[in-house]
Design a protein around this motif. Structure first.
Motif, PDB file in Angstrom:
ATOM      1  N   VAL A 546     -54.101 -66.313  55.239  1.00 25.79           N
ATOM      2  CA  VAL A 546     -52.883 -66.552  56.032  1.00 25.79           C
ATOM      3  C   VAL A 546     -52.551 -65.402  56.965  1.00 25.79           C
ATOM      4  N   ARG A 549     -51.458 -66.189  60.583  1.00 25.18           N
ATOM      5  CA  ARG A 549     -50.345 -67.117  60.813  1.00 25.18           C
ATOM      6  C   ARG A 549     -49.033 -66.406  60.496  1.00 25.18           C
ATOM      7  N   GLY A 552     -47.056 -67.981  57.644  1.00 29.44           N
ATOM      8  CA  GLY A 552     -47.751 -67.796  56.366  1.00 29.44           C
ATOM      9  C   GLY A 552     -47.590 -66.374  55.836  1.00 29.44           C
ATOM     10  N   ARG A 553     -47.632 -65.379  56.741  1.00 31.70           N
ATOM     11  CA  ARG A 553     -47.440 -63.990  56.300  1.00 31.70           C
ATOM     12  C   ARG A 553     -46.039 -63.776  55.759  1.00 31.70           C
ATOM     13  N   PHE A 556     -45.881 -65.293  52.381  1.00 32.75           N
ATOM     14  CA  PHE A 556     -46.680 -64.496  51.441  1.00 32.75           C
ATOM     15  C   PHE A 556     -45.899 -63.268  50.967  1.00 32.75           C
TER      16      PHE A 556
END
Length: 766
Positions: A546, A549, A552-553, A556
Motif C-alpha cells: 500500500v 496509495r 492506504g498509507r 495502515f
C-alpha cells in the motif's frame, strides 16, 4: 624597544617554550620540597618496653637490644628528660655494638633537639639487619657541652626492675640496663624499636616523577608547536605520562589490579611452560613464585610513603626462584579474554624469565600494558578525521585513560580498540574504505564483541557508515543481485562485522546474561518475540503493498498506532507481573550478618519493581554523580572503593573545560546528519544503560544506592559523545584550538600526577 619587541615576535615560540620549561621546573621543585617536608624522616616504631617510673643518668649506660634473625633496626626511640632545661649545646651519641664490642650502627643528635619527658627518635646512620638471633648493646653518651651546661644532668626514663620484651614485639628476652661502671641498674629503659623509616625516599619519587613530567610537558610543547602529527603527540606524551602513572600507583592499588595480575600471571606461566596449580587437592590454587606469594592475597595493596619505599627499593631485586611452587589465594581456569592481557602477560613473562622480583615484575607488566594501549591510541589518532584528531588526543591523554593503561587493567586494551573503531567509522562516513581499512574494521568489530559486554552497542556505529563506502570493489561498484533482490557489498561487510561481534560477545558473556535474567519468563518472552517478528513481517508486507496509495498509507499507520496503543500497555503489564516476586518471609530471611540481602537486582525483579528501581537510580545519581565524573576524568586515583584519593576539583573543572574546547567545531568542520547524530546518542545511551544494568545485577535489593558504577566504564564512548556534543554551529571556533587543548591536557594530567603523589605518600602517616 622596537628591536626587543620585534625579536620577541620572531622568536615567540622558543621564548614561550623556555618560559614554560622554567615555570614547570619551579612547579616540580615546589612539589618535591612540599612532599619532602610532609613525609620524610617519619619513623614506624614498635613498643618493646612501656614500663617506666624512674629516671637515671644516661651518661655511659648500655641497654640490651635483642633482635630476631632477619629483623632490621633503623633506630630506637627513648624517653629522655632534661629536667626542665633546654640545652643549647652538646650532642647525644648512641652506638649499637655487638657482643664483642664491634660497632654496627651509630647516631649523633644535637641536644638542642631534645624535649623534656618526650620520646626522642635516634635514627642510625645505616639500618642494621641481624643475620641470626642476637642481643646487641645500645651505648649512650653525651658530650660537647659548654662550660655553663657541662654539669647539668640529662636523664633516661626507665622501669624499676628488669623487664622482658612487650607482648606482640615478637621478642622473648630480658632487657637489662647496665650503668657506666658496668654494674646492672636493675632497670629497663623505656624503649621502642624503629622498624621502618621513610628517610629521603620522597626525593627518589620526586626525581623519577619530575623527570618524566618535565619531559612530557616540554616535549609536548615542542611537538605541538612544530605541528607534529597528533598520533606522535599521543605516543610520546602518553609514554612519559603513562610511565609516571606506572610509578605513581602503588603496587596492587590500580583498579581491580590484583585480579588482573592473577590472570596475567596464569597466562605467563602457560607461556613459560611452568606449572599452574597443585591440582584438585589445593582447590586448583594458582601457583606463584615464593617471592611473589606475600602479594597474592586477593586484596588491594597499601599506600603511603612506606609503600613507595618498598616499591622503589624492590625494583632492582633479582635472582628470584623462577619456579612457581607456592599456592596463592586465586584459582586457575577463570574465563577471561586473553587478548586483553597480551601486554601484561608479555611483561610478566619477561620479568620472570629475567629473575626480577615482584615489584620489578609488576612494573614490567604495567609497562607492557601501556605499550599495547599506546599503539592502539596512536592508531586511533592516525585514523581519526583531521578535524577530530585533537579531541581524540585529549581523550587519549586523560588521567583516567593513562592510569588504566599503566596498570594491569584489561580496560586499557578495550579503550584502544573502541577508540580505533569509533574514529575509523567516523572516517569512513566521509570517504570510501580501502581494503586494509575494511579488514581492520572487521577485525576491530571482532575484538570489541567479546571485550566487555557493555560495549557491544558501539559496533552499531557501522550502521552510520554508507554501504557504498564499505564496498571492497569501490564506491561506484554496482549492487550485487541475488535473484530479484539487489544488495550492496558494503551491507554484507556490515552484516559480517556485526555477526562476528555478536558471536564473540555471546561466547564470553552469555552466562552472565542468563544469570541476570534468571527469574524472567523466558518461554513467554520467546513467544512474544516470535509474535512480534511475525507481526513485523506481516506489517512490512502490507506496507509494501500500500506504500504507493495515500489512502492506504493513512489506514495502515492508523491501524498501526491503534495496535501499539493496545499492545504497549498489555506488554508492560505482563512484564511487571512476571513470576510474582519474593514473599515477605523471603525478604526478611535474606539479610546476611553484614546487612546485605542475598538477593540482587535482576531483569525480572526490575520489571516487577520499576518504581523502586527508578528511585534507586535517582538517589544514586544525586549521591554518586560527582564520583562518576571524577572516575571518568581520572581525578579519583587508584581503586576509589578502597582508597578515596581524589585530587582538587579545580583540576576536574579544568579538564571538563578543555574537553569541551576540543569538541568545538570550526566553520568548515563536516557535521553529522541528524539521523546519524541521533543514532550516535542512542549508542552512548545503550552503553550507559548497560552499565547500570550490570551494576544492578550485583546490587543487593536492600541497598539505597547502586553499587559498583564507576565513571571509567563510560570512557570508551567519551570521544563519540564529545563529537556528538560538538555537532552543531551554535558554538564554533574561529581557528582550531586542538593543539592548545592537547597541551592543556598534558599539563593538567601532570598536575593530577603531582597532587596524587602527595596524597598517596602522605596517606595515614604515622
Amino acid at each position: 624597544m622596537q628591536r626587543i619587541v620585534g625579536f620577541c615576535r620572531r622568536h615567540r615560540l622558543p621564548l614561550a617554550g623556555v618560559l614554560l620549561a622554567a615555570l614547570w621546573a619551579l612547579v616540580l621543585a615546589w612539589a618535591g620540597f612540599d612532599l619532602s617536608a610532609r613525609v620524610d624522616g617519619q619513623p614506624v616504631y614498635q613498643i618493646v618496653n612501656d614500663e617506666y617510673s624512674q629516671t637515671l643518668s644516661l651518661q655511659g649506660v648500655s641497654q640490651a637490644v635483642p633482635l630476631r634473625a632477619g629483623q632490621t633496626l633503623y633506630g630506637v626511640r627513648l624517653d629522655l628528660t632534661t629536667y626542665g632545661h633546654a640545652f643549647a649545646t652538646g650532642t647525644l651519641h648512641a652506638q649499637l655494638r655487638q657482643a664483642d664490642g664491634t660497632p654496627v650502627a651509630q647516631v649523633a643528635v644535637p641536644c638542642i633537639e631534645l624535649l623534656d619527658n618526650t620520646f626522642a627518635p635516634l635514627i642510625f646512620d645505616a639500618p642494621y639487619t641481624a643475620a641470626a638471633d642476637e642481643t646487641l648493646q645500645l651505648v649512650l653518651t653525651a658530650g660537647g657541652f659548654s662550660d655553663e651546661e657541662a654539669g647539668l644532668p640529662l636523664g633516661l626514663w626507665a622501669s624499676e626492675g628488669v623487664q622482658t620484651a612487650a607482648q606482640g614485639s615478637g621478642l622473648d628476652a630480658a632487657l637489662p640496663l647496665t650503668g657506666a661502671d658496668g654494674k646492672p641498674c636493675n632497670a629497663t629503659a623505656a624503649l621502642q624499636y624503629v622498624v621502618d623509616y621513610s628517610g629521603r625516599w620522597s626525593v627518589v619519587l620526586s626525581l623519577v616523577l619530575g623527570g618524566l613530567l618535565f619531559a612530557a610537558v616540554v616535549l609536548g610543547f615542542v611537538l605541538l608547536a612544530r605541528r607534529a602529527a597528533f598520533w606522535l603527540v599521543a605516543l610520546v606524551c602518553g609514554a612519559l605520562l603513562g610511565g609516571a602513572f606506572a610509578v605513581l600507583t602503588p603496587p596492587l592499588v590500580g583498579p581491580d589490579e590484583y585480579t588482573h595480575l592473577a590472570a596475567s600471571y596464569e597466562m605467563a606461566s602457560e607461556l613459560l611452560g611452568q606449572p599452574l596449580s597443585n591440582g584438585e587437592a589445593e582447590n586448583w590454587a594458582l601457583l606463584v613464585r615464593p617471592c611473589d606469594a606475600p602479594y597474592f592475597t586477593a586484596q588491594s595493596g597499601d599506600i603511603g610513603i612506606f609503600a613507595y619505599k618498598t616499591y622503589l627499593s624492590g625494583l632492582g631485586v633479582t635472582g628470584c626462584d623462577p619456579t612457581p611452587s607456592v599456592a596463592s589465594g586465586f584459582t586457575v581456569g577463570a574465563r577471561v579474554n586473553a587478548s586483553l592481557y597480551l601486554g601484561q602477560t608479555a611483561g610478566v613473562a619477561l620479568a620472570r624469565a629475567a629473575g626480577l622480583g615482584f615489584h620489578g615484575m609488576l612494573l614490567a607488566g604495567r609497562l607492557g600494558n601501556l605499550l599495547v594501549y599506546l599503539a592502539l591510541a596512536a592508531l586511533a589518532a592516525a585514523l581519526c578525521p583531521r578535524a577530530r584528531r585533537g579531541l581524540l588526543a585529549c581523550a587519549a591523554l586523560l588521567p583516567q585513560t593513562l592510569q588504566l593503561a599503566a596498570s594491569f587493567s584489561a580496560d586499557a586494551t578495550v579503550l584502544g580498540l573502541v577508540f580505533s573503531f569509533t574514529v575509523l567509522c567516523l572516517r569512513l562516513r566521509l570517504q570510501p574504505a580501502r581494503r586494509w581499512q575494511l579488514a581492520l574494521l572487521v577485525a576491530l568489530a571482532l575484538a570489541i564483541g567479546p571485550a566487555k559486554a557493555i560495549y557491544l552497542p558501539v559496533v552499531l556505529l557501522l550502521c552510520l557508515v554508507p554501504a557504498a563506502h564499505l564496498d571492497p570493489r569501490g564506491p561506484q561498484a554496482a549492487p550485487l543481485r541475488l535473484g530479484r533482490v539487489s544488495l550492496r557489498a558494503g551491507t554484507l561487510v556490515k552484516a559480517l562485522a556485526l555477526a562476528l561481534a555478536a558471536a564473540g560477545w555471546a561466547a564470553l558473556n552469555l552466562g552472565a546474561v542468563l544469570y541476570a535474567t534468571r527469574d524472567v519468563d523466558n518461554v513467554g518472552l520467546t513467544r512474544a518475540a516470535v509474535a512480534v517478528a511475525i507481526a513485523a513481517a506481516v506489517l512490512a508486507f502490507v506496507y509494501f503493498q500500500v506504500r504507493r496509495r495515500p489512502l492506504g498509507r493513512k489506514v495502515f499507520f492508523g491501524v498501526l498506532i491503534a495496535g501499539l496503543c493496545v499492545a504497549v500497555p498489555v506488554a508492560l503489564y505482563r512484564l511487571t507481573h512476571m513470576w510474582g516476586g519474593l514473599t515477605p518471609e523471603q525478604l526478611v530471611g535474606s539479610v546476611q550478618p553484614n546487612g546485605d540481602s542475598i538477593y540482587t537486582y535482576s531483569a525480572g525483579y526490575i520489571c516487577r519493581n520499576l518504581p523502586a528501581t527508578v528511585k534507586l537510580l535517582l538517589r544514586s545519581a544525586s549521591a554518586q554523580g560527582a564520583a562518576w565524573l571524577q572516575g571518568l576524568l581520572g581525578t579519583a586515583l587508584g581503586e576509589p572503593i578502597v582508597y578515596p584519593v581524589a585530587v582538587s576539583w579545580v583540576l576536574g573543572v579544568a579538564l571538563v573545560l578543555v574537553l569541551l574546547a576540543a569538541a568545538l567545531p570550526q566553520a568548515d568542520t563536516p557535521l553529522l546528519p541528524r539521523r546519524a547524530c541521533a543514532g550516535g546518542w542512542a549508542i552512548v545511551a545503550c552503553v550507559v544503560g548497560l552499565t547500570f544494568f550490570a551494576a544492578l545485577s550485583w546490587t543487593p535489593i536492600n541497598y539505597e544506592t547502586i553499587f559498583g558504577v564507576q565513571g571509567r566504564y563510560w570512557l570508551p564512548v567519551l570521544p563519540l559523545a564529545l563529537v556528538l556534543l560538538g555537532n552543531g554551529r551554535t558554538f564554533t571556533a574561529q581557528r582550531s584550538v586542538a593543539r592548545p587543548a592537547a597541551l592543556a591536557t598534558v599539563c593538567l594530567t601532570s598536575l593530577v600526577i603531582l597532587q596524587g603523589a602527595g596524597l598517596y605518600a602522605a596517606w595515614q602517616m604515622s
